[in-house]
Design a protein around this motif. Structure first.
Motif, PDB file in Angstrom:
ATOM      1  N   ILE A  16       0.861  -1.226  -0.145  1.00 55.90           N
ATOM      2  CA  ILE A  16       0.185  -0.108   0.007  1.00 55.90           C
ATOM      3  C   ILE A  16       0.918   1.167   0.083  1.00 55.90           C
ATOM      4  O   ILE A  16       0.538   2.228  -0.781  1.00 55.90           O
ATOM      5  N   VAL A  17       1.807   1.174   1.087  1.00 54.80           N
ATOM      6  CA  VAL A  17       2.960   2.275   1.010  1.00 54.80           C
ATOM      7  C   VAL A  17       3.471   2.649  -0.483  1.00 54.80           C
ATOM      8  O   VAL A  17       3.617   3.690  -0.905  1.00 54.80           O
ATOM      9  N   GLU A  18       4.039   1.721  -0.958  1.00 48.39           N
ATOM     10  CA  GLU A  18       4.790   1.848  -2.087  1.00 48.39           C
ATOM     11  C   GLU A  18       3.831   2.066  -3.404  1.00 48.39           C
ATOM     12  O   GLU A  18       4.166   3.314  -4.099  1.00 48.39           O
ATOM     13  N   THR A  19       2.589   1.838  -3.423  1.00 50.97           N
ATOM     14  CA  THR A  19       1.756   1.781  -4.412  1.00 50.97           C
ATOM     15  C   THR A  19       1.284   3.528  -4.464  1.00 50.97           C
ATOM     16  O   THR A  19       1.150   4.346  -5.418  1.00 50.97           O
ATOM     17  N   ALA A  20       0.865   3.500  -3.189  1.00 52.09           N
ATOM     18  CA  ALA A  20       0.571   5.190  -2.989  1.00 52.09           C
ATOM     19  C   ALA A  20       1.468   6.284  -3.079  1.00 52.09           C
ATOM     20  O   ALA A  20       1.096   7.211  -3.690  1.00 52.09           O
ATOM     21  N   PHE A  50       3.097  10.259  -7.186  1.00 54.20           N
ATOM     22  CA  PHE A  50       4.284  10.857  -7.897  1.00 54.20           C
ATOM     23  C   PHE A  50       3.742  10.723  -9.322  1.00 54.20           C
ATOM     24  O   PHE A  50       4.092  11.794 -10.232  1.00 54.20           O
ATOM     25  N   THR A  51       3.302   9.720  -9.944  1.00 54.47           N
ATOM     26  CA  THR A  51       2.938   9.686 -11.339  1.00 54.47           C
ATOM     27  C   THR A  51       1.750  10.648 -11.585  1.00 54.47           C
ATOM     28  O   THR A  51       1.658  11.161 -12.768  1.00 54.47           O
ATOM     29  N   CYS A  52       0.792  10.833 -10.931  1.00 54.70           N
ATOM     30  CA  CYS A  52      -0.116  11.849 -10.747  1.00 54.70           C
ATOM     31  C   CYS A  52       0.251  13.229 -10.912  1.00 54.70           C
ATOM     32  O   CYS A  52      -0.075  13.996 -11.729  1.00 54.70           O
ATOM     33  N   PHE A  53       1.398  13.599 -10.149  1.00 61.20           N
ATOM     34  CA  PHE A  53       2.003  14.991 -10.354  1.00 61.20           C
ATOM     35  C   PHE A  53       2.729  14.779 -11.579  1.00 61.20           C
ATOM     36  O   PHE A  53       2.605  16.017 -12.360  1.00 61.20           O
ATOM     37  N   VAL A  54       3.403  13.946 -12.290  1.00 55.42           N
ATOM     38  CA  VAL A  54       3.977  14.063 -13.500  1.00 55.42           C
ATOM     39  C   VAL A  54       3.069  14.121 -14.547  1.00 55.42           C
ATOM     40  O   VAL A  54       3.155  15.176 -15.611  1.00 55.42           O
ATOM     41  N   LEU A  55       1.947  13.512 -14.511  1.00 56.45           N
ATOM     42  CA  LEU A  55       0.998  13.652 -15.525  1.00 56.45           C
ATOM     43  C   LEU A  55       0.188  14.926 -15.680  1.00 56.45           C
ATOM     44  O   LEU A  55      -0.131  15.593 -16.545  1.00 56.45           O
ATOM     45  N   TRP A  56       0.103  15.566 -14.542  1.00 58.12           N
ATOM     46  CA  TRP A  56      -0.464  16.991 -14.191  1.00 58.12           C
ATOM     47  C   TRP A  56       0.251  17.946 -14.886  1.00 58.12           C
ATOM     48  O   TRP A  56      -0.081  18.541 -15.746  1.00 58.12           O
ATOM     49  N   LYS A  57       1.758  17.872 -14.925  1.00 59.33           N
ATOM     50  CA  LYS A  57       2.683  18.292 -15.350  1.00 59.33           C
ATOM     51  C   LYS A  57       2.713  18.346 -16.895  1.00 59.33           C
ATOM     52  O   LYS A  57       3.044  19.437 -17.482  1.00 59.33           O
ATOM     53  N   MET A  58       2.377  17.156 -17.385  1.00 53.44           N
ATOM     54  CA  MET A  58       2.461  17.082 -18.876  1.00 53.44           C
ATOM     55  C   MET A  58       1.392  17.520 -19.429  1.00 53.44           C
ATOM     56  O   MET A  58       1.510  17.471 -20.635  1.00 53.44           O
ATOM     57  N   LEU A  59       0.269  17.695 -19.005  1.00 46.26           N
ATOM     58  CA  LEU A  59      -1.047  17.877 -19.832  1.00 46.26           C
ATOM     59  C   LEU A  59      -0.888  19.101 -20.561  1.00 46.26           C
ATOM     60  O   LEU A  59      -0.419  19.990 -20.268  1.00 46.26           O
ATOM     61  N   VAL A  98       1.375   5.921 -18.263  1.00 53.22           N
ATOM     62  CA  VAL A  98       0.367   5.131 -18.372  1.00 53.22           C
ATOM     63  C   VAL A  98       0.658   3.744 -18.091  1.00 53.22           C
ATOM     64  O   VAL A  98       0.111   2.909 -17.566  1.00 53.22           O
ATOM     65  N   PHE A  99       2.308   3.456 -18.163  1.00 51.58           N
ATOM     66  CA  PHE A  99       2.624   2.127 -17.800  1.00 51.58           C
ATOM     67  C   PHE A  99       2.425   2.044 -16.220  1.00 51.58           C
ATOM     68  O   PHE A  99       2.022   0.934 -15.737  1.00 51.58           O
ATOM     69  N   SER A 100       2.739   3.185 -15.429  1.00 51.14           N
ATOM     70  CA  SER A 100       2.751   3.169 -14.191  1.00 51.14           C
ATOM     71  C   SER A 100       1.288   2.730 -13.449  1.00 51.14           C
ATOM     72  O   SER A 100       0.843   1.758 -12.750  1.00 51.14           O
ATOM     73  N   PHE A 101       0.344   3.410 -14.134  1.00 57.08           N
ATOM     74  CA  PHE A 101      -1.189   3.122 -13.996  1.00 57.08           C
ATOM     75  C   PHE A 101      -1.509   1.865 -14.221  1.00 57.08           C
ATOM     76  O   PHE A 101      -2.187   1.152 -13.301  1.00 57.08           O
ATOM     77  N   TYR A 102      -0.991   1.243 -15.090  1.00 57.98           N
ATOM     78  CA  TYR A 102      -1.381  -0.262 -15.817  1.00 57.98           C
ATOM     79  C   TYR A 102      -0.999  -1.281 -14.836  1.00 57.98           C
ATOM     80  O   TYR A 102      -1.710  -2.062 -14.238  1.00 57.98           O
ATOM     81  N   MET A 103       0.433  -1.256 -14.437  1.00 59.87           N
ATOM     82  CA  MET A 103       1.082  -2.073 -13.630  1.00 59.87           C
ATOM     83  C   MET A 103       0.536  -1.914 -12.155  1.00 59.87           C
ATOM     84  O   MET A 103       0.127  -2.966 -11.563  1.00 59.87           O
ATOM     85  N   LEU A 104       0.521  -0.853 -11.557  1.00 59.09           N
ATOM     86  CA  LEU A 104       0.084  -0.677 -10.111  1.00 59.09           C
ATOM     87  C   LEU A 104      -1.217  -0.644  -9.779  1.00 59.09           C
ATOM     88  O   LEU A 104      -1.949  -1.249  -8.546  1.00 59.09           O
ATOM     89  N   LEU A 105      -2.243  -0.318 -10.775  1.00 59.08           N
ATOM     90  CA  LEU A 105      -3.639   0.067 -10.434  1.00 59.08           C
ATOM     91  C   LEU A 105      -4.588  -0.960 -11.094  1.00 59.08           C
ATOM     92  O   LEU A 105      -5.705  -1.017 -10.833  1.00 59.08           O
ATOM     93  N   PHE A 106      -3.946  -1.682 -12.233  1.00 55.83           N
ATOM     94  CA  PHE A 106      -4.716  -2.890 -12.756  1.00 55.83           C
ATOM     95  C   PHE A 106      -4.169  -4.086 -12.540  1.00 55.83           C
ATOM     96  O   PHE A 106      -4.677  -5.021 -11.781  1.00 55.83           O
TER      97      PHE A 106
END
Length: 275
Positions: free
Chosen positions: A37-41, A46-55, A199-207
């Motif tokens: 849980i700690v690793e995933t969260a 961090f991934t969400c922050f990167v995506l927000w910066k990328m938009l 995209v890869f991070s979301f697929y691996m950790l959240l799916f």
């Protein structure tokens, strides 16, 4: 009426948990729930922050470059070969009742490449192609650290090597030779690499991770380390969270650089003849 038990049996009923790295209760207990849980969260924040910066920063050309119509026959032939090998791989998964493993990234990447070979040129195809380029690192790792101890049927190991060679070398360079929607961005453009990382991070950790934990199946080694993992241990995922983005950028940019040189070598002589 749909027989849920029959579907479950076909999807993962044949997974042999006695084989190291395949799954099972011991594999699911490799890491504590708290650590997962700690690793995933932490990583997904961090991934969400990167995506927000990328938009809004991803570069898409206003007009598609010229598509090389002369590659049509080769494209159809390669599509047939790729579909044949992937069809054999799907057949193995049904025969062994391990269809669930088709969700692993290299199988998904094969499906993406079949799509790219089959559809007409468009900007949407260009976007899929450029994201696909930064996922090629998975096939590179699969060839470098092969996991074939679970492949027991005749030709199953050979299909593994053929499929990953098609994914990493033959199909990508053929697509680049077609140009049109298969043109590469400038080498110093890191927007597509960064988008692919999210995209890869979301697929691996959240799916894949929750599905693997639910079924006790080691989908893409998200539940426990692979038998060939050189970083096997309680912190293998933390190490992977460091080296996977590096591999996405490194292998993707090497392909981008070599791809540009490949196109120059392929079409420069023709340009000189027309002058």
């Amino acid at each position: 009426m749909i027989d849920v038990n029959y579907i479950a049996d076909v999807l993962y009923g044949g997974v042999d948990f006695s084989l190291p790295g395949n799954g099972g209760k011991e594999c699911a207990a490799f890491l504590s729930s708290k650590q997962r849980i700690v690793e995933t969260a932490a990583y997904e924040l961090f991934t969400c922050f990167v995506l927000w910066k990328m938009l809004g920063k991803v570069s898409i050309p206003e007009k598609l470059p010229v598509y090389r119509e002369g590659t049509g026959v080769g494209k159809r032939l390669l599509l047939v070969v790729h579909c044949l090998i992937f069809g054999i791989e799907i057949g193995f998964k049904f025969a062994t009742k391990q269809v669930i493993f088709l969700l692993n990234p290299c199988h998904v990447l094969t499906a993406i490449q079949i799509y790219l070979l089959a559809v007409p040129p468009s900007k949407h195809v260009l976007c899929v192609f450029r994201i696909h380029n930064y996922l090629l690192f998975g096939a590179f790792q699969a060839l470098l650290f092969p996991v074939v101890n679970t492949r027991l049927l005749p030709f199953e190991v050979a299909a593994y090597w053929i499929q990953h060679t098609l994914i990493l070398i033959i199909v990508p360079f053929f697509l680049v030779s077609c140009q049109g929607p298969f043109t590469l961005e400038p080498v110093w453009d890191f927007t597509w690499a960064t988008l692919t990382f999210t995209v890869f991070s979301f697929y691996m950790l959240l799916f894949l991770q929750p599905l693997g934990m639910l079924l006790h199946i080691n989908l893409n080694n998200m539940v426990c380390p692979a038998v060939s993992d050189p970083f096997s241990g309680p912190y293998y995922r933390i190490i992977a969270c460091c080296h996977q983005p590096v591999m996405i950028f490194l292998i993707g940019k090497i392909f981008c650089l070599v791809g540009h040189k490949f196109v120059e070598a392929l079409y420069a002589p023709q340009s000189k003849k027309t002058e």
